[in-house]
Design a protein around this motif. Structure first.
Motif, mmCIF file in Angstrom:
data_model
loop_
_atom_site.group_PDB
_atom_site.id
_atom_site.type_symbol
_atom_site.label_atom_id
_atom_site.label_comp_id
_atom_site.label_asym_id
_atom_site.label_seq_id
_atom_site.Cartn_x
_atom_site.Cartn_y
_atom_site.Cartn_z
ATOM 1 N N TYR A 143 0.816 -1.206 0.000
ATOM 2 C CA TYR A 143 0.000 0.000 0.000
ATOM 3 C C TYR A 143 0.853 1.260 0.000
ATOM 4 C CZ TYR A 143 -3.930 -3.068 0.936
ATOM 5 O OH TYR A 143 -4.873 -4.057 0.840
ATOM 6 N N SER A 144 2.113 1.116 0.407
ATOM 7 C CA SER A 144 3.000 2.278 0.360
ATOM 8 C C SER A 144 4.448 1.806 0.349
ATOM 9 C CB SER A 144 2.766 3.186 1.564
ATOM 10 O OG SER A 144 3.594 2.810 2.639
ATOM 11 N N SER A 196 -11.643 1.315 -9.133
ATOM 12 C CA SER A 196 -12.774 1.502 -8.235
ATOM 13 C C SER A 196 -12.325 2.091 -6.894
ATOM 14 C CB SER A 196 -13.495 0.174 -8.018
ATOM 15 O OG SER A 196 -12.689 -0.700 -7.264
ATOM 16 N N ASN A 197 -11.040 2.215 -6.715
ATOM 17 C CA ASN A 197 -10.525 2.703 -5.442
ATOM 18 C C ASN A 197 -9.279 3.538 -5.706
ATOM 19 O OD1 ASN A 197 -9.964 3.037 -2.789
ATOM 20 N ND2 ASN A 197 -9.658 0.882 -2.335
ATOM 21 N N LYS A 225 -8.258 6.621 -5.243
ATOM 22 C CA LYS A 225 -7.616 7.534 -4.299
ATOM 23 C C LYS A 225 -6.512 6.835 -3.495
ATOM 24 C CE LYS A 225 -9.007 10.623 -0.610
ATOM 25 N NZ LYS A 225 -10.172 11.161 0.082
ATOM 26 N N ARG A 226 -6.875 5.696 -2.894
ATOM 27 C CA ARG A 226 -5.885 5.000 -2.072
ATOM 28 C C ARG A 226 -4.762 4.433 -2.937
ATOM 29 N NH1 ARG A 226 -7.746 -0.309 -0.272
ATOM 30 N NH2 ARG A 226 -6.487 -0.857 -2.063
ATOM 31 N N LEU A 249 -1.857 6.854 -3.811
ATOM 32 C CA LEU A 249 -0.858 7.176 -2.792
ATOM 33 C C LEU A 249 0.468 6.513 -3.127
ATOM 34 C CD1 LEU A 249 -0.115 8.394 0.016
ATOM 35 C CD2 LEU A 249 -0.623 6.135 0.941
ATOM 36 N N TYR A 263 -2.007 12.992 -0.181
ATOM 37 C CA TYR A 263 -3.455 12.928 -0.389
ATOM 38 C C TYR A 263 -4.014 14.272 -0.841
ATOM 39 C CZ TYR A 263 -4.443 8.131 1.017
ATOM 40 O OH TYR A 263 -4.538 6.767 1.050
ATOM 41 N N ARG A 280 -18.814 11.035 -9.349
ATOM 42 C CA ARG A 280 -19.563 9.952 -8.733
ATOM 43 C C ARG A 280 -21.049 10.209 -8.929
ATOM 44 N NH1 ARG A 280 -18.506 6.283 -4.583
ATOM 45 N NH2 ARG A 280 -16.414 7.094 -4.305
ATOM 46 N N ASN A 308 -21.925 -6.710 -0.031
ATOM 47 C CA ASN A 308 -22.447 -6.500 1.312
ATOM 48 C C ASN A 308 -23.526 -7.506 1.658
ATOM 49 O OD1 ASN A 308 -21.713 -4.900 3.387
ATOM 50 N ND2 ASN A 308 -22.295 -3.000 2.369
ATOM 51 N N MET A 361 -6.741 -4.696 7.288
ATOM 52 C CA MET A 361 -6.748 -5.538 6.091
ATOM 53 C C MET A 361 -7.915 -5.185 5.187
ATOM 54 S SD MET A 361 -7.255 -9.648 6.154
ATOM 55 C CE MET A 361 -9.021 -9.503 6.385
ATOM 56 N N GLU A 362 -7.646 -5.125 3.902
ATOM 57 C CA GLU A 362 -8.709 -4.844 2.950
ATOM 58 C C GLU A 362 -9.611 -6.068 2.819
ATOM 59 O OE1 GLU A 362 -7.209 -3.635 -0.821
ATOM 60 O OE2 GLU A 362 -9.198 -3.480 -1.733
ATOM 61 N N LEU A 363 -10.936 -5.832 2.804
ATOM 62 C CA LEU A 363 -11.861 -6.924 2.495
ATOM 63 C C LEU A 363 -12.265 -6.752 1.036
ATOM 64 C CD1 LEU A 363 -14.169 -6.889 5.663
ATOM 65 C CD2 LEU A 363 -12.456 -8.599 5.106
ATOM 66 N N GLU A 417 -2.403 5.526 5.296
ATOM 67 C CA GLU A 417 -2.007 4.850 4.057
ATOM 68 C C GLU A 417 -3.182 4.080 3.464
ATOM 69 O OE1 GLU A 417 1.249 2.296 4.883
ATOM 70 O OE2 GLU A 417 2.711 3.915 4.816
ATOM 71 N N ARG A 427 -20.072 -3.988 9.863
ATOM 72 C CA ARG A 427 -20.403 -5.106 10.757
ATOM 73 C C ARG A 427 -19.250 -5.411 11.685
ATOM 74 N NH1 ARG A 427 -19.412 -6.785 5.851
ATOM 75 N NH2 ARG A 427 -21.590 -6.577 5.344
ATOM 76 N N TYR A 479 -14.121 1.568 -0.199
ATOM 77 C CA TYR A 479 -13.851 0.129 -0.110
ATOM 78 C C TYR A 479 -13.986 -0.327 1.333
ATOM 79 C CZ TYR A 479 -9.231 0.566 2.040
ATOM 80 O OH TYR A 479 -8.208 0.808 2.915
ATOM 81 N N GLN A 480 -13.988 -1.669 1.510
ATOM 82 C CA GLN A 480 -14.153 -2.212 2.868
ATOM 83 C C GLN A 480 -12.826 -2.560 3.499
ATOM 84 O OE1 GLN A 480 -16.830 -5.270 4.034
ATOM 85 N NE2 GLN A 480 -18.580 -4.240 3.093
ATOM 86 N N LEU A 481 -12.709 -2.154 4.759
ATOM 87 C CA LEU A 481 -11.490 -2.365 5.495
ATOM 88 C C LEU A 481 -11.852 -3.081 6.786
ATOM 89 C CD1 LEU A 481 -8.434 -1.397 5.513
ATOM 90 C CD2 LEU A 481 -9.210 0.438 6.988
ATOM 91 N N SER A 482 -11.010 -4.059 7.154
ATOM 92 C CA SER A 482 -11.260 -4.708 8.429
ATOM 93 C C SER A 482 -10.132 -4.347 9.373
ATOM 94 C CB SER A 482 -11.356 -6.215 8.204
ATOM 95 O OG SER A 482 -10.464 -6.902 9.023
#
Lengths: 704, 71
Positions: A63-64, A98-99, A101-102, A105, A247, A260, A271, A489-491, B28, B41, B56-59
């Protein structure tokens, strides 16, 4: 082949980097190691429209540039060290549209290292579905680099990407994102001047990471430390300031490049799936059913191909003995090398099936949810949610399971998982257990319906789980790690598995297993064969002579004579002598020298125990003759006391020994391969054998 | 208010962080001051939690979430 130039693929995890790598290189890829570290390096070659063939390097997803794990450090080392063998001439940055912005970085950090870069904008379809409209041209203009929309899964835009690679120049064109010097005024310039660093961002990274970067000398690192103190540099504060500044730049870039469409009330499919799959009750229930399915498949589906492989080797062995000239060389080739090879190759179906499932679970995004659900339980015993899958796989075979621990980012969690996985009852222990149980446990029912033998077998499985948890708890306090454990952690969103990716993973893992573990297994098999086939001095000749005497040839049929001869030879072989020499050590466990030989030979693999015992008690050792092995064992008497050898105490002592002891060369080989250090398999071997010895001692002394 | 105190379905806007080391990692991952968060959840056993942030989803574990202060 060295390739015309080097391209590195860089991006966030889940951005589709590996998919793009597979699309670009096809089967033309190879797994090696990054210099000096324990991280797999995937490289391959891709043909461009202009005929050039660049080398493609798949760098670990991150991620970085500030690494959370040792794997991620590779990215920084490859990019900052111009002398590195993986330093790229061009970067293809894979971004998840779809993501964005992140993802951007990491891009802005990479861009400041001034290597020519192209952005491959992946997952445009998903972005569109989420209501995002991205102006590719505006993005390209604002960042100053080529931006190519692709869909790696559907292999769309790959030709355009290849064209862009052809058109890419040698000069970096990306625009400046932040003012690096402002983050640490004075310090950056001083490091630049003293260390002859031409880029301010590299100088800043040196300040942050000089202790970890391998290519900096100790003197250089000490000097940087001094400079840091001079300017009272605070690494984390500077990192935070840098991230915020980046950012800000990204927000400016994206302000009028992304629109958007407001459609927020529509709940995403992911979901809705999550509501079921991570439900309080259904979540665990579904997980349990999936495990059951995997477990069943590993046994059921592999049965036929495994017996096919075995038959093939039996046939090869027979054919070899028939057509090759008899002699030492043929014996070594067939009974040593071929037997060893069959021991390796027979595991291929199980490995392939386990990895097919793991790869499907990962690809769909379900694995992240399992981790999410199990983390709390596993953390209590010093493991992480990510340890669940390898440990379940351990019921089939520890070898592929240990290979699958790569997904665990935390070094400590991964080491503990590797250390305890071989304790789980694997399929190789099953033949040993079933033989011994049938020998001493009566085939009776308790309460009218529960089979006593079944209870013993199940207890051994439960025991393996409990011991793995207890050992993990102990290791938690022993293994030291400077890493702070994270679970940020990304889901990823749920997706259909990519079948060619599943196939490729299976192929890759099987190949690695055969090549890496295979070398060790074949070597040890040869040694074992030599030990069991030769004895010191003239002993073997004497045996031959002895059995040629008429009193034997008249009393026994030729087959019986051969068996008697083999048994007598084994006793006088180096292995037999070894068995006798370890007898004093294993006597307190209730084992005699014959069992000693079996312990030594089954060091190669646990199931060899059955075969060796069969040979020692002079019967053919295949499954069809299991019955007679049992009978022979039952009637085996101690020559001195005249009492039966295999009492309940001995059998249980043996089972406990096999439950804990590290009797598996393949596992040792794979642990060495995965940890790249002999220390870990050595510790594992020592603790498991120690535990086995003490437990067996207690069991035997209590039961005798 | 801390992020770890929100119920599923509730939203909040990040104000600041209480742990510098953690904040670097969180930023980050897109958890920036001013960014809005939706708690999706909690894991079946109450920890960790899943949030939606910047699309996005983050846990993350509750312990980690407790370092995020909301407006």
């Amino acid at each position: 082949m060295n390739g015309d130039f080097k391209i590195a693929l860089i991006g966030n995890p889940n951005a589709g980097k590996s998919t793009l790598f597979n699309v670009l290189t096809g089967l033309n890829q190879k797994i090696g190691n990054f210099p000096g570290v324990t991280v797999d390096k995937k490289t391959g070659y891709s043909k461009l429209p202009d005929g050039r063939i660049p080398q493609i390097i798949d760098l670990p997803g991150t991620y970085s540039l500030y690494p959370k794990s040792k794997d991620e450090l590779i990215v920084m080392e490859a990019l900052a060290d111009k002398k590195s063998s993986v330093h790229p001439d061009l970067i293809v940055f894979v971004a998840d549209a779809s993501n964005l912005k992140r993802n951007l970085l990491l891009y802005t950090q990479i861009a400041d290292l001034k290597i020519p870069v192209i952005i491959a904008l992946n997952m445009m379809d998903l972005a569109k579905r989420n209501g995002l409209e991205i102006s590719v041209d505006a993005l390209s203009r604002k960042l100053g680099v080529q931006v190519i929309p692709i869909s790696a899964r559907n292999q769309q835009g790959i030709d355009k990407l290849k064209e862009a690679i052809c058109n890419a120049g040698k000069i970096p064109l990306q625009v400046e994102s932040i003012e690096v010097e402002a983050l640490a005024p004075g310090l950056v310039q001083k490091i630049q001047a003293e260390m002859m660093v031409d880029l301010p961002y590299v100088a800043l990274q040196f300040a942050h990471q000089h202790e970890q970067l391998h290519f900096l000398s100790a003197d250089q690192s000490d000097r940087i430390e001094e400079i840091e103190q001079e300017f009272s540099f605070h690494s984390q504060k500077a990192q935070a300031a840098e991230t915020i500044a980046r950012y800000n730049f990204i927000n400016e870039v994206l302000y009028d490049t992304i629109t958007r469409k407001i459609d927020a009330k529509q709940e995403t499919v992911s979901n809705r799936i999550d509501k079921v799959l991570t439900h309080k009750i259904f979540g665990f229930l579904i997980f349990f059913v999936i495990l059951l399915l995997i477990f069943q498949s590993i046994f059921a589906w592999s049965e036929y191909p495994m017996s096919l492989i075995e038959q093939l080797f039996v046939w090869l062995g027979e054919a070899g003995h028939q057509y090759l000239p008899a002699g030492v060389f043929t014996d070594l080739l067939i009974d040593g090398i071929l037997a060893g090879l069959s021991g390796v190759l027979v595991f291929i179906p199980q490995i392939a099936i386990l990895f097919a499932f793991i790869s499907i679970l990962e690809d769909t995004g379900y694995m992240a949810r399992v981790t999410f659900m199990m983390d709390k339980i596993m953390r209590k015993v010093g493991l992480s949610g990510k340890s669940v899958v390898p440990m379940i796989g351990g019921f089939a075979c520890a070898v592929p399971s240990i290979m699958s621990t790569r997904n665990i980012e935390s070094w400590k969690d991964r080491m503990i998982t590797i250390m305890v996985t071989p304790l789980i009852t694997c399929s190789a222990r099953l033949p040993v257990y079933t033989l011994l149980i049938s020998l001493v446990v009566p085939d009776e029912k308790v309460f009218g319906f529960i089979n006593l033998q079944g209870i013993v077998l199940m207890s051994l499985y439960v025991l393996s789980i409990i011991s793995a948890i207890l050992v993990a708890l102990v290791m938690k306090y022993i293994i030291k790690s400077r890493e702070r454990g994270y679970f940020i952690m990304e889901l990823p969103v749920y997706r259909m598995p990519r079948w060619n990716n599943v196939a490729l993973t299976m192929y890759e893992k099987v190949k690695t297993f055969v090549l890496e573990a295979g070398k060790v297994i074949v070597a040890v098999s040869i040694v074992l064969w030599v030990l069991a086939s030769y004895g010191p001095g003239e002993r073997f000749k004497q045996i031959e002579k002895e059995y040629q005497a008429t009193e034997f040839t008249e009393r026994y049929s030729p087959e019986e004579l051969d068996r008697l001869k083999a048994s007598s030879k084994l006793e006088n072989s180096y292995a037999g002598i070894l068995g006798k020499s370890i007898e004093p050590v294993i006597k307190p466990l209730g084992f005699d020298w014959k069992i000693g030989i079996a312990l030594i030979t089954s060091f190669a693999a646990r199931e060899v125990f059955v075969g060796t015992i069969a040979t020692i008690y002079s019967v053919d050792g295949d499954d069809a003759h299991m019955e007679s092995v049992r009978e022979k064992m039952q009637s085996a008497k101690d020559p001195e006391t005249g009492l039966p050898v295999f009492t309940a105490a001995v059998a249980f002592s043996l089972m406990i020994f096999y439950a804990f002891a590290m009797q598996c060369i393949s596992t040792i080989a794979i642990v060495y391969r995965e940890t790249k250090h002999w220390k870990w398999p050595a510790i594992q071997f020592a603790y498991m054998t120690g535990m086995a010895y003490i437990s067996s001692l207690i069991v035997y002394q209590l039961m005798k | 208010m801390k992020l770890s105190q929100l119920e599923p379905g509730q939203t909040g806007i990040i104000k600041e962080f209480t742990d510098l080391e953690m904040s670097v990692k969180l930023m980050e991952m897109g958890c920036l001051p001013g960014e809005s968060i939706v708690v999706e959840r909690y894991a079946p056993l109450g920890d960790p939690m899943a949030i939606t942030v910047s699309g996005y989803q983050l846990s993350l574990r509750k312990l980690e979430a407790s370092t995020i202060i909301l407006q």
